[in-house]
Design an enzyme around this catalytic site. Structure first.
Site, PDB file in Angstrom:
ATOM      1  N   GLY A  27     -49.310 116.712  23.615  1.00  0.00           N
ATOM      2  CA  GLY A  27     -48.535 117.659  23.032  1.00  0.00           C
ATOM      3  C   GLY A  27     -47.809 117.462  21.725  1.00  0.00           C
ATOM      4  O   GLY A  27     -48.191 116.474  21.348  1.00  0.00           O
ATOM      5  N   CYS A  83     -52.089 110.202  25.090  1.00  0.00           N
ATOM      6  CA  CYS A  83     -51.486 110.561  23.779  1.00  0.00           C
ATOM      7  C   CYS A  83     -49.945 110.956  23.818  1.00  0.00           C
ATOM      8  O   CYS A  83     -49.246 109.691  23.945  1.00  0.00           O
ATOM      9  CB  CYS A  83     -52.220 111.846  22.940  1.00  0.00           C
ATOM     10  SG  CYS A  83     -51.804 112.060  21.349  1.00  0.00           S
ATOM     11  N   TYR A  84     -49.233 112.086  23.914  1.00  0.00           N
ATOM     12  CA  TYR A  84     -47.824 112.226  23.961  1.00  0.00           C
ATOM     13  C   TYR A  84     -47.737 111.890  25.547  1.00  0.00           C
ATOM     14  O   TYR A  84     -46.606 111.279  25.572  1.00  0.00           O
ATOM     15  CB  TYR A  84     -47.647 113.838  24.137  1.00  0.00           C
ATOM     16  CG  TYR A  84     -46.208 114.137  24.205  1.00  0.00           C
ATOM     17  CD1 TYR A  84     -45.407 114.193  23.196  1.00  0.00           C
ATOM     18  CD2 TYR A  84     -45.859 114.368  25.535  1.00  0.00           C
ATOM     19  CE1 TYR A  84     -44.051 114.596  23.236  1.00  0.00           C
ATOM     20  CE2 TYR A  84     -44.579 114.762  25.759  1.00  0.00           C
ATOM     21  CZ  TYR A  84     -43.489 114.828  24.806  1.00  0.00           C
ATOM     22  OH  TYR A  84     -42.128 115.002  24.994  1.00  0.00           O
ATOM     23  N   HIS A 135     -57.709 110.274  22.834  1.00  0.00           N
ATOM     24  CA  HIS A 135     -58.249 111.398  23.420  1.00  0.00           C
ATOM     25  C   HIS A 135     -59.486 111.134  24.145  1.00  0.00           C
ATOM     26  O   HIS A 135     -60.661 111.534  23.674  1.00  0.00           O
ATOM     27  CB  HIS A 135     -58.122 112.621  22.690  1.00  0.00           C
ATOM     28  CG  HIS A 135     -56.891 113.017  22.239  1.00  0.00           C
ATOM     29  ND1 HIS A 135     -55.874 113.913  22.991  1.00  0.00           N
ATOM     30  CD2 HIS A 135     -56.135 113.141  21.154  1.00  0.00           C
ATOM     31  CE1 HIS A 135     -54.781 114.143  22.522  1.00  0.00           C
ATOM     32  NE2 HIS A 135     -54.852 113.645  21.303  1.00  0.00           N
ATOM     33  N   GLU A 146     -60.646 113.012  26.483  1.00  0.00           N
ATOM     34  CA  GLU A 146     -61.329 114.131  26.857  1.00  0.00           C
ATOM     35  C   GLU A 146     -62.285 114.979  26.232  1.00  0.00           C
ATOM     36  O   GLU A 146     -62.870 115.810  26.329  1.00  0.00           O
ATOM     37  CB  GLU A 146     -60.206 115.127  27.564  1.00  0.00           C
ATOM     38  CG  GLU A 146     -59.430 115.674  26.278  1.00  0.00           C
ATOM     39  CD  GLU A 146     -58.380 114.765  25.980  1.00  0.00           C
ATOM     40  OE1 GLU A 146     -57.106 115.318  25.358  1.00  0.00           O
ATOM     41  OE2 GLU A 146     -58.124 113.762  26.105  1.00  0.00           O
ATOM     42  N   SER A 169     -70.940 144.336  36.191  1.00  0.00           N
ATOM     43  CA  SER A 169     -71.314 144.486  34.585  1.00  0.00           C
ATOM     44  C   SER A 169     -72.863 144.280  34.522  1.00  0.00           C
ATOM     45  O   SER A 169     -73.407 144.445  33.588  1.00  0.00           O
ATOM     46  CB  SER A 169     -70.358 143.881  33.911  1.00  0.00           C
ATOM     47  OG  SER A 169     -70.684 142.465  33.801  1.00  0.00           O
ATOM     48  N   ASP A 213     -70.526 136.530  35.442  1.00  0.00           N
ATOM     49  CA  ASP A 213     -69.492 136.434  36.282  1.00  0.00           C
ATOM     50  C   ASP A 213     -69.180 137.398  37.301  1.00  0.00           C
ATOM     51  O   ASP A 213     -68.758 137.076  38.484  1.00  0.00           O
ATOM     52  CB  ASP A 213     -68.110 136.682  35.288  1.00  0.00           C
ATOM     53  CG  ASP A 213     -68.141 135.610  34.187  1.00  0.00           C
ATOM     54  OD1 ASP A 213     -68.704 134.539  34.171  1.00  0.00           O
ATOM     55  OD2 ASP A 213     -67.379 135.970  32.894  1.00  0.00           O
ATOM     56  N   LYS A 221     -66.657 128.510  32.927  1.00  0.00           N
ATOM     57  CA  LYS A 221     -67.811 129.330  32.780  1.00  0.00           C
ATOM     58  C   LYS A 221     -68.975 128.502  33.340  1.00  0.00           C
ATOM     59  O   LYS A 221     -70.048 128.940  34.146  1.00  0.00           O
ATOM     60  CB  LYS A 221     -68.399 129.597  31.470  1.00  0.00           C
ATOM     61  CG  LYS A 221     -69.589 130.239  31.230  1.00  0.00           C
ATOM     62  CD  LYS A 221     -69.677 131.662  31.549  1.00  0.00           C
ATOM     63  CE  LYS A 221     -68.768 132.796  31.156  1.00  0.00           C
ATOM     64  NZ  LYS A 221     -69.005 134.085  31.536  1.00  0.00           N
TER      65      LYS A 221
END
Length: 511
Positions: free
Chosen positions: A56, A83-84, A170, A172, A224, A228, A367
């Site tokens: 953050g 981190c934060y 980090h 991630e 469509s 998705d 996705k």
């Protein structure tokens, strides 16, 4: 659809929070993102096997800084602060946090001091990604330091007995290539997770949930042809069969030959009730004089719903409207925790009052997870691996007013772009590739004559989930072929430029 294993990510406003969630899911553990101030009782009621505190932008020692309920540390639930999150843990448990003398931003060498927990199985010296201006100067009582960097003597710490862990770097992000191993060690070794979150288990749970919620009512799905909506249609059809009717609305903003391709594909591969509506003139009229991107999205979203309502009245009563909403759509459209980046026509673009209950079975998926569901359901590769295409279509790839002439120019240019990328064998390597038509003209020379015509912007990006993206390093010869063909074959175009902006700071689409 309550999963058998759940990890909660508490969001303190970090830019990488969604990446944490994706890494957890890549470890086959389901997770949910909650606000940092979610009540203690509500968190416990979800029975999470672990908690992860995100990064953050705040400083933990400032008045009003985001903080969680400190009872979480004594709940018996393993906690990983990133981190934060590490700084908050230190601050709340009696450590000391202060501004760093030397800030760390970017790749940094990490020296592992204790490899018994999070760093199990990893090398003692690693490259990690740092992004912090504060640091922990003193660990809380009972914690041991497990790694360090040149400028950060407490790069991670641990309290094994209480199962409390923190890392300043980090894990991630892709710039920490071994970071997922740290997350996996936390999930499996400390939280006791077994990796039960698979797309097979999701499909089974989602099918049961849809069947129970829908009962004997009917469902309308806006199809469509994209991944998705196609996945939603296949999933809902698996659950309720003939109770589903799909409406394919041609709003006139589709790519070249797309209407015919979609109708043919779904006729050949699915036994689904499919109704085709050509509403292109209606939508184009609604776009007259509209230039603001948000107004385009909201107008198209509203018109979609009105078409569905009209058609549903003709076809009979429908209680549910099924949509292919994904998690990035929700995040980018703005939530309580995230600023609105752009409104997606199927989220924030919906009118306030609609005559349907929304059915959004993919709403919590990224996705890449939606693609995995599509493969699990047996959708053909031409649908599963089709590049993402926004609901408003070419209308938001035309900057400014949408006209029939500008649609024709962009549609022809876009078709050439996709064709050349496929010829080069690059289609599966690229997340999205498309053309954009800006409201500009530039001087050129063609056949010894001066031209004053449109430029086309080429956009091609690589990504894993659409939340972040990098511009694709296309071979020069491919760029040259695209440029030559677009300029020579599309009347009204005399220039092609290539967008080399990553996301962030840009977005993938231009509007």
């Amino acid at each position: 659809m309550k999963p058998s294993e759940l990890v909660v990510v508490l969001d303190f406003g970090g830019q990488y929070t969604q990446l944490i969630a994706r890494k957890v899911r890549q470890c086959k553990v389901y997770c949910e993102i909650l606000r940092y101030d979610t009540p203690f009782e509500e968190i416990l009621a979800r029975q999470p096997k672990g908690l992860i505190f995100s990064g953050g932008p705040s400083s933990v020692y400032e008045a009003g800084a985001p903080a969680c309920d400190p009872r979480l540390y004594d709940s018996g639930i393993p906690v990983l602060g990133i981190c934060y999150g590490l700084q908050l843990m230190a601050h709340q448990l009696g450590g000391k946090v202060a501004p760093s003398e030397k800030r760390e931003y970017g790749k940094t060498e990490l020296h592992v001091l204790d490899d018994s927990d999070l760093f199990r199985g990893l090398n003692p010296r690693l490259i990690c990604w740092m992004s912090h201006g504060d640091q922990v100067l003193e660990s809380p009582p009972g914690f041991r330091v497990t790694s360090e960097t040149v400028n950060c003597p407490i790069a991670s710490f641990a309290h094994r007995e209480r199962k409390l862990f923190g890392v300043q770097f980090h894990p991630e992000v892709a710039h920490t290539p071994w970071g997922i191993e740290v997350i996996r060690n936390f999930l499996y070794d400390q939280c006791g997770c077994q990796g039960l979150w698979t797309m097979e288990s999701f499909v089974e749970a989602a099918t049961r949930h849809i069947r129970e919620r829908v009962g004997k009512d009917r469902v309308l799905c806006g199809l469509s042809g994209g991944i998705d909506s196609a996945t939603v249609a296949a999933l809902v059809h698996r659950a309720v069969g003939k109770q589903l009717t799909c409406i394919f609305v041609n709003h006139g903003f589709l790519r070249k030959n797309e209407a015919e391709d979609v109708r043919r594909t779904f006729t050949e591969h699915f036994d689904i009730n499919l109704v085709y509506i050509d509403a292109s003139k209606r939508f184009l009229e609604r776009m007259r004089g509209v230039t603001a991107p948000e107004e385009k999205r909201k107008t198209i979203g509203e018109e979609f719903v009105r078409v569905f309502e009209e058609e549903s009245r003709k076809l009979g009563n429908f209680r549910f409207l099924a949509q292919g909403t994904l998690y990035p759509d929700v995040i980018e459209s703005g939530t309580r925790d995230a600023a609105r980046i752009k409104t997606h026509h199927n989220v924030g673009g919906l009118p306030e009052k609609i005559n349907f209950e929304l059915l959004e079975p993919l709403r919590d998926l990224f996705k890449d997870e939606a693609r995995a569901v599509a493969e699990e359901l047996g959708l053909p590769p031409e649908i599963t691996w089709r590049h993402p295409f926004p609901g408003p279509g070419l209308a938001i790839r035309i900057i400014g007013e949408v006209t029939e002439e500008r649609l024709h120019i962009l549609r022809e240019a876009d078709a050439i772009v996709v064709e050349e990328i496929k010829k080069a064998g690059l289609y599966r390597d690229i997340w999205q590739v498309f053309a954009v038509l800006p409201p500009l003209r530039s001087v050129g020379v063609m056949g010894d004559h001066r031209t004053y015509a449109h430029p086309i912007v080429l956009r091609a990006v690589t990504s894993e989930d659409g939340m972040t993206a990098d511009w694709a390093r296309l071979p020069y010869e491919v760029l040259e072929r695209i440029a030559n063909r677009v300029v020579n074959e599309v009347p009204g175009v005399n220039r092609l430029v290539y967008d080399v902006t990553s996301k962030p700071p840009g977005t993938i689409e231009w509007e």
